[in-house]
Design an enzyme around this catalytic site. Sequence first.
Site, PDB file in Angstrom:
ATOM      1  CB  SER A 174       2.194  -8.914  50.727  1.00 46.85           C
ATOM      2  OG  SER A 174       1.211  -8.943  50.335  1.00 46.85           O
ATOM      3  CG  ASP A 386       0.008  -3.377  56.582  1.00 49.86           C
ATOM      4  OD1 ASP A 386      -1.198  -3.603  55.417  1.00 49.86           O
ATOM      5  OD2 ASP A 386       0.439  -4.585  56.206  1.00 49.86           O
ATOM      6  CG  HIS A 442       0.311  -4.401  53.301  1.00 51.20           C
ATOM      7  ND1 HIS A 442       0.004  -5.001  53.591  1.00 51.20           N
ATOM      8  CD2 HIS A 442       0.533  -5.294  51.354  1.00 51.20           C
ATOM      9  CE1 HIS A 442       0.411  -6.469  53.318  1.00 51.20           C
ATOM     10  NE2 HIS A 442       0.341  -6.453  51.813  1.00 51.20           N
TER      11      HIS A 442
END
Length: 465
Positions: A174, A386, A442
């Site tokens: 991320s 995601d 994600h």
Amino acid sequence: MLQEVLVLVVLFNVVSSTSIIKTLPGFSGDLPFKLETGYVGVGDLDDVQLFYYFIESEGSPEHDPLVLWLTGGPGCSGFSALVYENIGPLSFDPANSIGNKPQLKLNPYSWTKVANIIFLDAPVGTGYSYAKTWEGYSNMSDTLSAAETYEFLRKWLMDHPKFFENALYVAGDSYSGIVLPIIVQEISDGNEDGRHPPMNIQGYVLGNPGTDIDVDENYRVPFAFRKALISDELYESLKTNCKGEYVNVDPNNALCVDDLDQYNECIADIFTPQILEPYCTVSSPNPLESERDSDDLNIDSANLLSLPQLSRPWCRSYIYRFSYIWANDKTVQDALHVREGSIKDWQRCNKTLSASYISDVSSSLVYHQNLIKKGYRVLIYSGDHDMVIPYLGTKAWIESLNLTVDSSWKPWFVNGQIAGYRVQYTYKKYQLTFTTIKGGGHTAPEYKPEECLAMISRWFSFYPL
């Protein structure tokens, strides 16, 4: 060698504290792996105290890679990756957790099966990390966070000289996609400048990484089209009227604005971290407050703690509530040797920190370009469901590096089933593997733990996915 290390420790003034943890509240019996926690002081006068969890490899600690893991956010604790993303050997056991007594169980898909992993609470204000003065919290930024993390790693290695020779990888996901390449550049520059200790850096690993936030977000529209979240007609109209720019839109472009309104209506109830899972709204006891799982995952699940029982449909954020209960428990903090009074409330992701954080690196692409010359091995993976950081944007910036395609796009398998698709690139000694994780969100290992363990095991072993 030992004498040289001792001299370096004195010169470098390593200030740290470490503890070996044998048992943990919520886990029955002794831990069947080696867990160490501690603090390493960084910055002026060691004002910043970075907390870490270190778990030795359950395979061959002396030969397996050493991994520094950075969770995204900014401000998400390493503990979140340890227990929720299946990177570590423990996870919460919802079926046997009652009230304020979360239970832990062993995770069969832990990456510690094949690597020694340091889970770091960084930057300061994350997890149990703290500063001794208010100055330590001020002006935190991408570059400062990278510099302090590099200093942490230098001091940690000085305290753990037996890992000097292990292959070193920096890994994260991320928002770490912004900071992590800077850290690898710092390590590379430090080695070239003769800083001690020399680090055996071999490469880095990134999952669903943020690289250029505007570019990443811009690929949400093409992603929505690929996943049939918007119609063909709307997508063609968006491309024509917005001219491929869906983030920084001219408000006077009425046709584009109208199209984006339709687009937002189509995706309004989509859970963007994993588009197949329920969109959840958590109601607070205060009727003026309501919150949902946000796109950047910087949610504060404190409202969940007040719910008398879990509502339906099931939502992933309900499991996050256990970490708030567990990590704020005094007996847990004592077991982990957290310094009393150092933090007020443990948060999985510190929204206060992220609100004041200075994003002084708009794109980490230039760092990736610089690191090509170093001949590193790089693994970049993306959960293909995601919508926060769509795989399309990640693949696009990788292609912009103009590397040679060494092995073209094709599937890879786990237990006879397609686990994802991968493509391999090279430039001289530099090797980059990009892979999707089929059905992953994600934080891909959180959704597809078995496939992601197979991925990292094969990659660390130089075995094709």
